[in-house]
Each structure stands twice: as structure tokens, then as C-alpha cells.
Design a protein around this motif. Structure first.
Motif, short mmCIF file in Angstrom:
data_model
loop_
_atom_site.label_atom_id
_atom_site.label_comp_id
_atom_site.label_asym_id
_atom_site.label_seq_id
_atom_site.Cartn_x
_atom_site.Cartn_y
_atom_site.Cartn_z
N ALA A 105 -11.94 7.79 -7.60
CA ALA A 105 -11.37 6.60 -6.83
C ALA A 105 -9.82 6.60 -7.08
CB ALA A 105 -11.85 5.61 -7.24
N LEU A 106 -9.04 6.52 -6.14
CA LEU A 106 -7.66 6.66 -6.00
C LEU A 106 -6.92 5.34 -5.69
CD1 LEU A 106 -7.05 10.22 -4.69
CD2 LEU A 106 -7.09 9.62 -7.12
N GLY A 107 -7.62 4.28 -5.73
CA GLY A 107 -7.27 3.07 -5.15
C GLY A 107 -5.98 2.75 -6.01
N ASP A 108 -5.87 2.59 -7.23
CA ASP A 108 -4.88 2.35 -8.18
C ASP A 108 -3.68 3.24 -7.96
OD1 ASP A 108 -6.66 0.37 -9.04
OD2 ASP A 108 -7.05 1.37 -11.06
N ALA A 109 -3.80 4.29 -7.69
CA ALA A 109 -2.69 5.13 -7.61
C ALA A 109 -2.17 5.01 -6.13
CB ALA A 109 -3.20 6.70 -7.67
N LEU A 110 -3.14 4.57 -5.28
CA LEU A 110 -2.38 4.35 -3.86
C LEU A 110 -1.81 2.90 -3.82
CD1 LEU A 110 -2.54 4.90 -0.79
CD2 LEU A 110 -4.61 3.94 -0.72
N SER A 111 -2.01 1.86 -4.69
CA SER A 111 -1.50 0.59 -4.79
C SER A 111 -0.10 0.83 -5.69
CB SER A 111 -2.40 -0.17 -5.77
OG SER A 111 -3.53 -0.61 -5.23
N GLN A 112 -0.19 1.71 -6.49
CA GLN A 112 1.18 1.93 -7.22
C GLN A 112 2.29 2.42 -6.19
OE1 GLN A 112 0.93 4.77 -10.18
NE2 GLN A 112 3.01 4.68 -10.96
N ARG A 113 1.86 3.61 -5.51
CA ARG A 113 2.67 4.10 -4.49
C ARG A 113 3.09 3.10 -3.21
NH1 ARG A 113 0.28 7.50 -7.38
NH2 ARG A 113 1.21 9.54 -8.07
N VAL A 114 2.13 2.43 -2.79
CA VAL A 114 2.60 1.65 -1.92
C VAL A 114 3.64 0.50 -2.30
CG1 VAL A 114 1.58 -0.18 -0.38
CG2 VAL A 114 0.54 1.81 -0.33
N ALA A 115 3.26 -0.11 -3.59
CA ALA A 115 4.07 -0.92 -4.12
C ALA A 115 5.49 -0.80 -4.38
CB ALA A 115 3.15 -1.53 -5.55
N ASP A 116 5.66 0.47 -4.87
CA ASP A 116 6.91 1.20 -5.19
C ASP A 116 7.80 1.57 -3.81
OD1 ASP A 116 6.22 3.60 -4.96
OD2 ASP A 116 6.06 3.92 -7.13
N GLY A 117 6.95 1.47 -2.80
CA GLY A 117 7.65 1.85 -1.51
C GLY A 117 7.59 3.35 -1.23
N ARG A 118 6.73 4.04 -1.77
CA ARG A 118 6.97 5.71 -1.75
C ARG A 118 5.73 5.92 -0.83
NH1 ARG A 118 6.30 8.87 -6.64
NH2 ARG A 118 4.95 7.28 -7.69
N ALA A 119 4.81 5.39 -0.32
CA ALA A 119 3.71 5.54 0.46
C ALA A 119 3.51 4.54 1.52
CB ALA A 119 2.23 5.48 -0.43
N TRP A 120 3.32 5.13 2.63
CA TRP A 120 2.84 4.08 3.82
C TRP A 120 1.39 4.54 4.08
CZ3 TRP A 120 7.09 4.59 8.02
CH2 TRP A 120 8.39 4.22 7.69
N VAL A 121 0.69 3.60 4.22
CA VAL A 121 -0.83 3.65 4.72
C VAL A 121 -0.55 3.01 6.17
CG1 VAL A 121 -3.01 2.87 4.56
CG2 VAL A 121 -1.59 3.29 2.61
N VAL A 122 -1.29 4.22 7.06
CA VAL A 122 -1.30 4.01 8.56
C VAL A 122 -2.92 4.16 9.01
CG1 VAL A 122 -0.39 4.84 10.59
CG2 VAL A 122 1.00 5.23 8.56
N VAL A 123 -3.04 3.17 10.04
CA VAL A 123 -4.28 3.15 10.59
C VAL A 123 -4.17 2.66 11.91
CG1 VAL A 123 -4.96 0.85 9.71
CG2 VAL A 123 -6.66 2.24 10.12
N GLY A 124 -5.07 3.37 12.82
CA GLY A 124 -5.19 2.82 14.18
C GLY A 124 -5.82 1.75 14.48
N ASP A 125 -5.30 0.93 15.39
CA ASP A 125 -6.14 -0.54 15.70
C ASP A 125 -7.30 -0.43 16.27
OD1 ASP A 125 -5.51 0.43 18.50
OD2 ASP A 125 -4.53 -1.32 19.02
N ARG A 126 -7.70 0.85 16.48
CA ARG A 126 -9.30 0.59 17.29
C ARG A 126 -10.14 1.47 15.89
NH1 ARG A 126 -6.86 3.31 21.92
NH2 ARG A 126 -8.31 5.08 21.30
N ASP A 127 -9.62 1.62 14.84
CA ASP A 127 -10.17 2.24 13.54
C ASP A 127 -10.93 1.01 12.79
OD1 ASP A 127 -11.42 3.57 11.44
OD2 ASP A 127 -9.57 4.60 11.35
N GLU A 128 -11.71 0.18 13.43
CA GLU A 128 -12.19 -0.84 12.38
C GLU A 128 -12.72 -0.65 11.13
OE1 GLU A 128 -15.21 -2.98 14.93
OE2 GLU A 128 -13.97 -2.68 16.41
N LYS A 129 -13.40 0.50 10.91
CA LYS A 129 -13.85 0.81 9.70
C LYS A 129 -12.34 0.90 8.58
CE LYS A 129 -16.34 4.37 6.69
NZ LYS A 129 -16.95 5.70 6.83
N PHE A 130 -11.73 1.69 9.05
CA PHE A 130 -10.48 1.97 8.13
C PHE A 130 -9.51 0.78 8.09
CE2 PHE A 130 -12.50 6.00 7.72
CZ PHE A 130 -11.90 6.62 6.38
N ARG A 131 -9.41 -0.11 8.87
CA ARG A 131 -8.72 -1.23 8.83
C ARG A 131 -9.30 -2.19 7.81
NH1 ARG A 131 -7.81 -3.84 14.58
NH2 ARG A 131 -6.76 -5.11 13.21
#
Length: 157
Positions: A105-131
Motif C-alpha cells: 500500500a502506497l497511500g501514505d507515500a502518495l499523501s506525503q508527495r501530494v501534501a508537499d506539492g510534488r505529486a498531482w493526482v489526476v482522474v477522469g470525470d467519468r471514472d467513478e471508481k477512481f474518483r
């Protein structure tokens, strides 16, 4: 910078976690943060084992007709994906070896990178599962399905 989609985003994030110096930042399109329970891992291991066996039994053309009908990919233009027919064993092995059941599981690492502005998470508006899955990371939502790279590259750029 890392720009990666779906399983590629997942593998890219794992590489970034293991070698933080590899990327200054990244856009992770439809990335899965990972499975957190043993029950999720067991179910996914069974699913991916079945997918690999089904791919080998049906052959790539029939398998990917079914795969592309999956709600996650419904409506995707597959004309550029003809290469899949030539890689039956390699794609089946991906289900076995790269299964989310085998990945941490990489949720914590993803949170850290999003919080420090290094990662953008992108998803399609029709991608209900991943939204739903990516809501905790406040994803940038662009017009399109899960496969934004082929279905809406202009918006993604």
C-alpha cells in the motif's frame, strides 16, 4: 518528472518511493494507492490469477474485447492498442507478477508527495471508481474516462 497512467502510475510511484531522488515531481493519472487489508489482497490475487488464466484460454483478441467492455474502459478507442494481440504471455504474466495483491500500500507515500506539492493526482470525470478511490488526495478531475492519456491527451497536457 513522472507522468504515468494506471498501472504505470502505480509502478512509477513505487519506484519514486524506493528512490525519492528519481523524480522532482509527477502527475499520476488513475493511480491506485494500494490494497490495505488481507481480504482485499486475497480477493485481488484470485481475480488476477483468473484474469491471467482467462487471457491464456481465450487468447488476447477475445480477452480484450471483454476487458474493454469493463466499466472502467467502456467507450475507449482501442484502435491504437492492436499491439496487445502480440503479447499474450507477457500480459498474462503481468496479471500474475504485478498484481496489486503483491504490491505494498502506497497511500501514505502518495499523501506525503501530494501534501508537499510534488505529486498531482489526476482522474477522469467519468471514472467513478477512481474518483471515489482517490478522493482523499483531492485529485484534479479532467473531462474523460479512466484512460485520459489516449482519450483526452489535450486536457491532460
Amino acid at each position: 518528472y513522472l507522468l504515468a497512467y494506471s498501472m504505470g502510475a502505480r509502478l512509477g510511484l513505487a519506484a519514486w518511493v524506493n528512490r525519492d531522488d528519481l523524480f522532482r515531481g509527477g502527475a499520476l493519472v488513475g493511480v491506485h494507492p494500494g490494497l490495505t487489508t488481507e481480504a482485499e489482497r486475497a480477493a485481488r490475487a484470485d481475480l488476477d490469477r483468473d484474469r491471467a488464466a482467462r487471457l491464456r484460454r481465450l487468447g488476447p483478441r477475445a480477452f480484450f474485447r471483454e476487458w474493454d467492455a469493463n466499466p472502467l474502459f467502456r467507450g475507449r478507442d482501442t484502435r491504437s492498442l492492436t499491439w496487445r494481440a502480440d503479447h499474450e504471455d507477457g500480459l498474462a504474466r503481468c496479471f500474475e507478477v504485478l498484481s496489486l495483491a503483491r504490491q505494498p500500500a502506497l497511500g501514505d507515500a502518495l499523501s506525503q508527495r501530494v501534501a508537499d506539492g510534488r505529486a498531482w493526482v489526476v482522474v477522469g470525470d467519468r471514472d467513478e471508481k477512481f474518483r471515489r478511490l482517490l478522493a482523499p488526495w483531492s485529485p484534479r478531475i479532467l473531462p474523460g474516462p479512466h484512460d485520459l492519456l489516449t482519450e483526452n491527451p489535450t486536457a491532460l497536457a
